[in-house]
Write a protein that holds these residues in place. Structure first.
Motif, PDB file in Angstrom:
ATOM      1  N   VAL A  95       0.854  -1.196   0.000  1.00 62.98           N
ATOM      2  CA  VAL A  95       0.000   0.000   0.000  1.00 62.98           C
ATOM      3  C   VAL A  95       0.885   1.239   0.000  1.00 62.98           C
ATOM      4  CG1 VAL A  95      -1.696   1.343   1.330  1.00 62.98           C
ATOM      5  CG2 VAL A  95      -1.867  -1.142   1.266  1.00 62.98           C
ATOM      6  N   THR A  96       0.527   2.209  -0.824  1.00 63.71           N
ATOM      7  CA  THR A  96       1.186   3.513  -0.826  1.00 63.71           C
ATOM      8  C   THR A  96       0.100   4.580  -0.799  1.00 63.71           C
ATOM      9  OG1 THR A  96       3.090   2.690  -2.080  1.00 63.71           O
ATOM     10  CG2 THR A  96       2.722   5.074  -2.090  1.00 63.71           C
ATOM     11  N   ILE A  97       0.260   5.556   0.099  1.00 62.05           N
ATOM     12  CA  ILE A  97      -0.672   6.671   0.188  1.00 62.05           C
ATOM     13  C   ILE A  97      -0.025   7.863  -0.507  1.00 62.05           C
ATOM     14  CG2 ILE A  97      -1.911   8.236   1.736  1.00 62.05           C
ATOM     15  CD1 ILE A  97      -1.884   5.968   3.821  1.00 62.05           C
ATOM     16  N   LEU A  98      -0.769   8.461  -1.443  1.00 62.63           N
ATOM     17  CA  LEU A  98      -0.246   9.618  -2.157  1.00 62.63           C
ATOM     18  C   LEU A  98      -0.465  10.868  -1.307  1.00 62.63           C
ATOM     19  CD1 LEU A  98      -1.417   8.936  -5.826  1.00 62.63           C
ATOM     20  CD2 LEU A  98       0.778   8.398  -4.745  1.00 62.63           C
ATOM     21  N   THR A  99       0.635  11.452  -0.856  1.00 64.33           N
ATOM     22  CA  THR A  99       0.561  12.657  -0.041  1.00 64.33           C
ATOM     23  C   THR A  99       1.902  13.364  -0.059  1.00 64.33           C
ATOM     24  OG1 THR A  99       0.033  13.568   2.130  1.00 64.33           O
ATOM     25  CG2 THR A  99       1.184  11.455   2.104  1.00 64.33           C
ATOM     26  N   SER A 100       1.860  14.654   0.081  1.00 69.19           N
ATOM     27  CA  SER A 100       3.098  15.420   0.253  1.00 69.19           C
ATOM     28  C   SER A 100       3.257  15.798   1.721  1.00 69.19           C
ATOM     29  CB  SER A 100       3.064  16.683  -0.614  1.00 69.19           C
ATOM     30  OG  SER A 100       1.943  17.462  -0.264  1.00 69.19           O
ATOM     31  N   ASP A 101       2.293  15.382   2.560  1.00 69.73           N
ATOM     32  CA  ASP A 101       2.282  15.746   3.975  1.00 69.73           C
ATOM     33  C   ASP A 101       2.085  14.497   4.836  1.00 69.73           C
ATOM     34  OD1 ASP A 101       1.971  16.807   6.480  1.00 69.73           O
ATOM     35  OD2 ASP A 101       0.200  18.006   5.986  1.00 69.73           O
ATOM     36  N   THR A 102       3.178  13.890   5.258  1.00 72.96           N
ATOM     37  CA  THR A 102       3.090  12.665   6.052  1.00 72.96           C
ATOM     38  C   THR A 102       2.587  12.911   7.467  1.00 72.96           C
ATOM     39  OG1 THR A 102       5.420  12.873   6.662  1.00 72.96           O
ATOM     40  CG2 THR A 102       4.902  11.511   4.726  1.00 72.96           C
ATOM     41  N   THR A 103       2.499  14.192   7.897  1.00 72.54           N
ATOM     42  CA  THR A 103       1.979  14.486   9.237  1.00 72.54           C
ATOM     43  C   THR A 103       0.465  14.678   9.239  1.00 72.54           C
ATOM     44  OG1 THR A 103       2.245  16.885   9.035  1.00 72.54           O
ATOM     45  CG2 THR A 103       4.155  15.632   9.847  1.00 72.54           C
ATOM     46  N   ASP A 104      -0.163  14.599   8.079  1.00 70.85           N
ATOM     47  CA  ASP A 104      -1.617  14.774   7.972  1.00 70.85           C
ATOM     48  C   ASP A 104      -2.315  13.683   8.792  1.00 70.85           C
ATOM     49  OD1 ASP A 104      -4.326  14.823   7.221  1.00 70.85           O
ATOM     50  OD2 ASP A 104      -3.853  15.364   5.148  1.00 70.85           O
ATOM     51  N   PRO A 105      -3.167  14.072   9.753  1.00 70.70           N
ATOM     52  CA  PRO A 105      -3.874  13.073  10.561  1.00 70.70           C
ATOM     53  C   PRO A 105      -4.701  12.099   9.718  1.00 70.70           C
ATOM     54  CG  PRO A 105      -4.111  15.251  11.541  1.00 70.70           C
ATOM     55  CD  PRO A 105      -3.455  15.443  10.206  1.00 70.70           C
ATOM     56  N   GLN A 106      -5.208  12.538   8.573  1.00 79.22           N
ATOM     57  CA  GLN A 106      -5.970  11.637   7.695  1.00 79.22           C
ATOM     58  C   GLN A 106      -5.071  10.512   7.192  1.00 79.22           C
ATOM     59  OE1 GLN A 106      -8.938  13.973   5.049  1.00 79.22           O
ATOM     60  NE2 GLN A 106      -7.153  15.300   5.301  1.00 79.22           N
ATOM     61  N   VAL A 107      -3.842  10.848   6.849  1.00 81.12           N
ATOM     62  CA  VAL A 107      -2.869   9.862   6.362  1.00 81.12           C
ATOM     63  C   VAL A 107      -2.522   8.888   7.480  1.00 81.12           C
ATOM     64  CG1 VAL A 107      -0.517   9.562   5.474  1.00 81.12           C
ATOM     65  CG2 VAL A 107      -1.973  11.394   4.576  1.00 81.12           C
ATOM     66  N   LYS A 108      -2.325   9.421   8.691  1.00 78.90           N
ATOM     67  CA  LYS A 108      -1.994   8.554   9.828  1.00 78.90           C
ATOM     68  C   LYS A 108      -3.126   7.568  10.119  1.00 78.90           C
ATOM     69  CE  LYS A 108       1.134  11.774  12.118  1.00 78.90           C
ATOM     70  NZ  LYS A 108       2.368  11.035  12.208  1.00 78.90           N
ATOM     71  N   LEU A 109      -4.374   8.054  10.108  1.00 78.89           N
ATOM     72  CA  LEU A 109      -5.512   7.186  10.375  1.00 78.89           C
ATOM     73  C   LEU A 109      -5.653   6.131   9.280  1.00 78.89           C
ATOM     74  CD1 LEU A 109      -7.984   6.442  12.061  1.00 78.89           C
ATOM     75  CD2 LEU A 109      -9.271   8.177  10.805  1.00 78.89           C
ATOM     76  N   LEU A 110      -5.497   6.545   8.056  1.00 79.98           N
ATOM     77  CA  LEU A 110      -5.639   5.619   6.945  1.00 79.98           C
ATOM     78  C   LEU A 110      -4.530   4.571   6.937  1.00 79.98           C
ATOM     79  CD1 LEU A 110      -7.462   5.008   4.587  1.00 79.98           C
ATOM     80  CD2 LEU A 110      -6.111   6.568   3.201  1.00 79.98           C
ATOM     81  N   SER A 111      -3.313   4.985   7.215  1.00 79.57           N
ATOM     82  CA  SER A 111      -2.205   4.018   7.193  1.00 79.57           C
ATOM     83  C   SER A 111      -2.357   2.966   8.289  1.00 79.57           C
ATOM     84  CB  SER A 111      -0.857   4.724   7.297  1.00 79.57           C
ATOM     85  OG  SER A 111      -0.733   5.386   8.524  1.00 79.57           O
ATOM     86  N   ALA A 112      -3.068   3.301   9.362  1.00 77.67           N
ATOM     87  CA  ALA A 112      -3.286   2.344  10.456  1.00 77.67           C
ATOM     88  C   ALA A 112      -4.282   1.242  10.081  1.00 77.67           C
ATOM     89  CB  ALA A 112      -3.781   3.080  11.694  1.00 77.67           C
ATOM     90  N   GLN A 113      -4.924   1.357   8.925  1.00 79.99           N
ATOM     91  CA  GLN A 113      -5.938   0.377   8.524  1.00 79.99           C
ATOM     92  C   GLN A 113      -5.341  -0.875   7.901  1.00 79.99           C
ATOM     93  OE1 GLN A 113      -9.257   1.233   9.315  1.00 79.99           O
ATOM     94  NE2 GLN A 113      -8.048   2.868  10.254  1.00 79.99           N
ATOM     95  N   PHE A 114      -4.135  -0.780   7.381  1.00 80.76           N
ATOM     96  CA  PHE A 114      -3.602  -1.840   6.526  1.00 80.76           C
ATOM     97  C   PHE A 114      -2.588  -2.731   7.216  1.00 80.76           C
ATOM     98  CE2 PHE A 114      -4.814   1.722   3.771  1.00 80.76           C
ATOM     99  CZ  PHE A 114      -5.709   1.078   2.937  1.00 80.76           C
ATOM    100  N   LYS A 115      -2.593  -4.006   6.832  1.00 81.83           N
ATOM    101  CA  LYS A 115      -1.565  -4.952   7.260  1.00 81.83           C
ATOM    102  C   LYS A 115      -0.316  -4.687   6.428  1.00 81.83           C
ATOM    103  CE  LYS A 115      -4.850  -8.706   8.140  1.00 81.83           C
ATOM    104  NZ  LYS A 115      -5.306 -10.022   7.665  1.00 81.83           N
ATOM    105  N   GLY A 116       0.844  -4.941   7.023  1.00 82.11           N
ATOM    106  CA  GLY A 116       2.091  -4.788   6.286  1.00 82.11           C
ATOM    107  C   GLY A 116       2.542  -3.344   6.209  1.00 82.11           C
TER     108      GLY A 116
END
Length: 166
Positions: A95-116
């Motif tokens: 999984v890769t999340i497209l973002t230029s802002d890794t501190t975005d809370p939306q990115v943090k919440l979404l990344s916590a959904q996936f295995k691996g």
């Protein structure tokens, strides 16, 4: 009898005229509405999954993968965005999340959904409103009991679909 036929003929002519007029007229323009309302989550507040729109793009050769992932994220409360195939240059394994802002809370919440391992990359394709996720050939799935909210480390603005209650 002639009177009845005359009235019937007049009704027919008027009805035909109205029907032709309706059939050839252009439709009324739909009312312009905001697609979403901007909601600000302040630092320290909880950002819940029902405020995050997720777009899922398939970077694998597995047919229908993006749609299945979107459905599973919707089960975790996320708002479903667009799905499609990824045609960019970012190499995606799991999984890769497209973002230029890794501190975005939306990115943090979404990344916590996936295995691996979940990576981030700058967007190299046009993205829709919300957060865009790429799923690859080695996609491992969504965690059971993944968290549905995260404390915002900073203020974030989210686009929540507008409700029209007319």
């Amino acid at each position: 009898d002639a009177l009845v036929l005359g009235i019937a003929g007049a009704v027919f002519v008027v009805g035909t005229g109205i029907g032709v007029s309706l059939a050839t007229s252009s439709p009324d323009a739909p009312p312009t509405e905001a697609a979403c309302e901007i909601k600000k989550i302040q630092r320290g507040e909880k950002l819940s999954s029902n405020l995050v729109t997720v777009n899922v793009l398939n970077a694998s050769e597995r047919a229908g993968l993006a749609n299945r992932v979107k459905i599973n994220l919707e089960r975790n409360g996320f708002l479903g965005g667009v799905t499609g195939n990824y045609d960019g240059q970012v190499r995606v394994s799991n999984v890769t999340i497209l973002t230029s802002d890794t501190t975005d809370p939306q990115v943090k919440l979404l990344s916590a959904q996936f295995k691996g391992e979940v990576k981030t990359a700058n967007a190299d394709v046009e993205t829709e409103t919300g957060v865009t996720v790429l799923v690859g050939q080695k996609y491992r799935g969504i965690k059971k009991n993944a968290k549905k909210q995260v404390k915002a480390g900073r203020q974030v603005s989210v686009c929540v679909p507008a409700l029209n209650l007319d």
